[in-house]
Design a protein around this motif. Structure first.
Motif, mmCIF file in Angstrom:
data_model
loop_
_atom_site.group_PDB
_atom_site.id
_atom_site.type_symbol
_atom_site.label_atom_id
_atom_site.label_comp_id
_atom_site.label_asym_id
_atom_site.label_seq_id
_atom_site.Cartn_x
_atom_site.Cartn_y
_atom_site.Cartn_z
ATOM 1 N N ASN A 1 0.723 -1.214 0.073
ATOM 2 C CA ASN A 1 -0.030 0.000 0.046
ATOM 3 C C ASN A 1 0.855 1.256 -0.032
ATOM 4 O O ASN A 1 1.881 1.405 0.892
ATOM 5 N N GLU B 1 0.257 4.623 0.712
ATOM 6 C CA GLU B 1 -0.053 5.336 1.828
ATOM 7 C C GLU B 1 0.777 4.800 3.139
ATOM 8 O O GLU B 1 1.294 5.487 3.751
ATOM 9 N N ASP C 1 4.443 5.140 2.730
ATOM 10 C CA ASP C 1 4.847 6.756 2.776
ATOM 11 C C ASP C 1 5.051 7.169 4.186
ATOM 12 O O ASP C 1 5.810 7.931 4.768
ATOM 13 N N GLN C 2 4.054 6.440 4.912
ATOM 14 C CA GLN C 2 4.046 6.699 6.671
ATOM 15 C C GLN C 2 5.422 6.111 7.207
ATOM 16 O O GLN C 2 6.039 6.930 8.080
ATOM 17 N N GLN D 1 -3.591 1.795 -7.390
ATOM 18 C CA GLN D 1 -3.946 2.144 -6.243
ATOM 19 C C GLN D 1 -4.518 3.614 -6.479
ATOM 20 O O GLN D 1 -5.595 4.098 -6.255
ATOM 21 N N ASN D 2 -3.835 4.446 -7.162
ATOM 22 C CA ASN D 2 -3.933 5.903 -7.530
ATOM 23 C C ASN D 2 -5.115 5.916 -8.290
ATOM 24 O O ASN D 2 -6.141 7.021 -8.157
ATOM 25 N N ARG E 1 -8.084 5.511 -6.073
ATOM 26 C CA ARG E 1 -8.732 6.708 -5.357
ATOM 27 C C ARG E 1 -9.226 7.757 -5.898
ATOM 28 O O ARG E 1 -10.121 8.529 -5.598
ATOM 29 N N VAL F 1 -7.549 -0.026 -0.360
ATOM 30 C CA VAL F 1 -7.651 1.310 -0.575
ATOM 31 C C VAL F 1 -8.886 1.767 -1.161
ATOM 32 O O VAL F 1 -9.409 2.985 -0.670
ATOM 33 N N GLU G 1 -10.804 2.325 2.129
ATOM 34 C CA GLU G 1 -10.242 3.523 2.795
ATOM 35 C C GLU G 1 -10.573 4.756 2.231
ATOM 36 O O GLU G 1 -10.817 6.067 2.999
#
Length: 280
Positions: free
Chosen positions: A164, A166, A169-170, A196-197, A200, A226, A229
């Motif tokens: 994933n 995001e 990125d965390q 994934q993008n 979104r 995703v 979310e």
């Protein structure tokens, strides 16, 4: 009802390459070949390959012969060596994106770096990556799990190629602030990122998502994750037979996406089922 199918849905480069290699190997070796473990994570494609002569080898015998195909997810180098010693002719269908991560880990392990891998511990890709870490590999699946690791003098951070975005990125943001001496590599493949993008982006107009792909497919599960979310409901199905018509009944905008190992023919059947839920 408006049905929108993601442009990125279906086979990625690595899966298409693995399937093509498997079919070529069968043709070159008298109509039969074996893959060490399932070639990809899609039951319907595996059945298609089985009908054409590709069998799954689960264990390594003391002596073997013929061609063995390394699955798209890759294997630990120790497994490859055992297959070679047993007498098999190895055909490497490891995804090139996975090979890139293997090489990063192996190169840095030789220099004394620990390898922190953001991924699913039980996924075959991650198992293979750990094999390149020279016993210095650590798998993390949450921010808490990376925080709990000891502070290494030298370490790299990589991600399973279908992770994933995001979440990773965390991890990268935390490491940049708390472990600035760690080397961070962007190893999520471009295909995964685009899928994934796109989900979104589609979520802004979706009333519900239908995510098509193997239940054991990490990248497909991630797409469903995703989608949820984003605040929209998502149904993860393998085939049209699993789609409950009531799930999409009354929905104005139905968005369909699919994992990297889902063939076009299954996506098309799902779309037809949504269009005409009373059939099949």
């Amino acid at each position: 009802m408006n049905i929108r199918v993601a442009k990125t849905a279906g086979f990625c480069m690595g899966v298409r390459r693995a399937v093509d290699l498997a079919l070529e190997t069968v043709e070159k070796h008298g109509g039969t070949a074996r893959s060490f473990g399932p070639l990809i994570h899609n039951s319907q494609v595996l059945e298609f390959l089985k009908e054409r002569g590709v069998r799954v080898l689960d264990d390594i015998p003391k002596k073997g012969s013929g061609a063995v195909i390394i699955r798209a997810h890759g294997v630990p180098p120790q497994t490859r060596e055992r297959l070679s010693r047993a007498g098999f002719n190895i055909v490497d269908a490891t995804c090139p994106r996975v090979i890139k991560v293997q090489t990063i880990i192996e190169t840095h392990a030789a220099r004394g770096h620990a390898a922190i891998i953001a991924g699913d511990r039980d996924h075959p890709e991650v198992s293979g990556l750990l094999g390149y870490s020279d016993g210095q590999g650590h798998v993390i699946d949450s921010l808490e799990s990376v925080k709990s690791l000891p502070v290494f003098e030298k370490a790299i951070i990589v991600a399973q190629t279908t992770q994933n975005i995001e979440f990773y990125d965390q991890i990268k943001k935390w490491a940049a602030g708390r472990r600035p001496h760690y080397k961070i590599f962007d190893t999520i493949c471009h295909s995964t990122a685009r899928r994934q993008n796109e989900v979104r982006d589609m979520a802004r107009r979706a009333d519900i998502f239908v995510v098509v792909g193997g239940k054991n497919s990490g990248n497909t599960r991630r797409l469903a994750e995703v989608a949820r979310e984003s605040g929209k409901p998502a149904r993860h199905i393998e085939t049209e037979a699993e789609l409950d018509p009531s799930a999409v009944e009354g929905r104005r905008n139905v968005c369909v996406t699919a994992g990297a190992s889902t063939p076009d023919w299954i996506i098309e059947r799902v779309v037809k089922k949504i269009e005409s839920p009373g059939r099949g």
